[in-house]
Design an enzyme around this catalytic site. Structure first.
Site, mmCIF file in Angstrom:
data_model
loop_
_atom_site.group_PDB
_atom_site.id
_atom_site.type_symbol
_atom_site.label_atom_id
_atom_site.label_comp_id
_atom_site.label_asym_id
_atom_site.label_seq_id
_atom_site.Cartn_x
_atom_site.Cartn_y
_atom_site.Cartn_z
ATOM 1 C CG HIS A 127 -1.998 -1.006 1.210
ATOM 2 N ND1 HIS A 127 -2.844 -1.204 0.142
ATOM 3 C CD2 HIS A 127 -2.354 -1.928 2.151
ATOM 4 C CE1 HIS A 127 -3.682 -2.201 0.425
ATOM 5 N NE2 HIS A 127 -3.397 -2.660 1.624
ATOM 6 C CG ASP A 164 -2.877 -8.427 0.955
ATOM 7 O OD1 ASP A 164 -2.139 -8.720 1.902
ATOM 8 O OD2 ASP A 164 -3.901 -7.709 1.084
ATOM 9 C CG HIS A 166 -6.732 -5.298 1.997
ATOM 10 N ND1 HIS A 166 -6.240 -6.198 2.926
ATOM 11 C CD2 HIS A 166 -7.907 -4.840 2.488
ATOM 12 C CE1 HIS A 166 -7.082 -6.275 3.948
ATOM 13 N NE2 HIS A 166 -8.101 -5.462 3.701
ATOM 14 C CG ASP A 251 -5.048 -9.987 3.688
ATOM 15 O OD1 ASP A 251 -4.685 -10.564 2.635
ATOM 16 O OD2 ASP A 251 -4.794 -8.791 3.916
#
Length: 341
Positions: A127, A164, A166, A251
């Protein structure tokens, strides 16, 4: 059965980063991975010496102001960058070593000391933008490695696959105009951080070099397998990478508390088989997995165990068959003008 030489990098500095009480990105994540690495047969895996990233390595991805803003946290008990992202006194050193140790692991693969690598590191990175920390991330580890492979070693095509849950906004933005690095992501959408729509495919000469496969809440193993089979693997083979990097978040596991994708532990094993096969086919076997998210300690432990087993001795399990998954025709149609699918 062929057994690959799998190298690992880990370091106590990564556990010194303390984002605050109750934060999901906690040091215990690496403690459970260290327990996995202490078991047979993983205890015998070669360890690559950790090191800090240089200013030159970081500067290929991040602005000087950004590096300085993270460095300013050093020695301070608490520095908050946004609602999710906070540093402690040792965070800057941990982030420096996370990025630099990832580069060291890639160097070991290039030197032939190991065939594949797994980086058990924190803080995570995908991120982190050029000019700001966000989403638990400070320096974009996988982007630093990709830039290093191109700039320092002259590789023409580096593939970054991000599983991931996200979307890796920072990684996408790092390479959105860069035809030397393809970024491909499977992620829950719409979801944090809000990027990663199917129509985000790159700019200019890099058009088609960003591949987003957004998944709805509730997507499971078969949905991911369809995305791999129908789009991701064909596109990756067409790109023909010289090196494969994976932002390996866990995740998307069905037991993770921060998302709503329903992958099994075995799905991470099959995705590892897929990237291992792709690396063997296109990149001389050169493959590196870097830890990103994963916040259920039990799911993280079981998933990392499965991934390490498959890295060392890849299985032959396929990615299933059947109809196109619920991520839908939009992703396929948005890429059809760039790739022969």
């Amino acid at each position: 059965m062929v057994v690959a030489r799998v190298g690992v990098v880990s370091d106590a500095r990564f556990r010194a980063h303390q984002p605050g009480p109750g934060h999901p990105e906690r040091p215990e994540r690496l403690e459970v991975i260290e327990k996995v690495l202490a078991r047979e047969p993983f205890v015998a895996l070669p360890r690559i010496s950790p090191r800090a990233a240089s200013q030159e390595e970081l500067g290929r991805v991040h602005s000087a102001a950004h590096i300085g803003a993270v460095a300013a946290s050093q020695g301070r008990p608490h520095t908050r960058y946004d609602a999710d992202t906070a540093a402690s006194a040792d965070t800057f050193e941990a982030a420096l070593f996370a990025a630099g140790s990832s580069v060291a692991l890639a160097e070991a693969v290039l030197a032939g000391d190991i065939e594949r690598g797994f980086a058990a590191l924190r803080p995570p990175g995908h991120h982190a933008e050029q000019d700001r920390p966000m989403g638990f991330c400070f320096f974009n580890n996988v982007a630093v490695v990709a830039r290093h492979l191109v700039a320092a070693h002259g590789l023409g095509r580096v593939l970054v696959i991000d599983w991931d849950v996200h979307h890796g906004n920072g990684t996408q933005h790092s390479f959105y105009d860069d035809e030397s690095v393809m970024y491909a992501s499977l992620h829950q959408y719409p979801f944090y951080p809000g990027t990663g729509a199917a129509g985000e495919t790159g700019n200019g000469r890099a058009a088609g070099g960003t591949v987003n496969l957004p998944m709805p809440a509730g997507a499971g193993d078969d949905d991911y397998y369809a995305a791999w089979r129908e789009v991701l693997l064909p596109v990756a083979r067409a790109f023909d990478p010289d090196f494969v990097l994976v932002s390996a978040g866990f995740d998307a596991h069905r037991d993770d508390p921060l998302a709503m994708v329903e992958l099994s532990t075995e799905a991470f094993g099959r995705m590892t088989d897929a990237v291992s096969g792709l690396a063997e086919e296109c990149a001389g076997g050169r493959l590196l997995l870097l830890l990103e998210g994963g916040y259920s300690l039990e799911a993280l432990e079981s998933s990392v165990t499965t991934v390490l087993e498959r890295l060392a001795a890849p299985g032959t399990a396929g990615l299933g068959s059947g109809e196109l998954g619920p991520w839908g025709e939009e992703a396929r149609s948005s890429l059809a003008s760039f790739w022969s699918l």
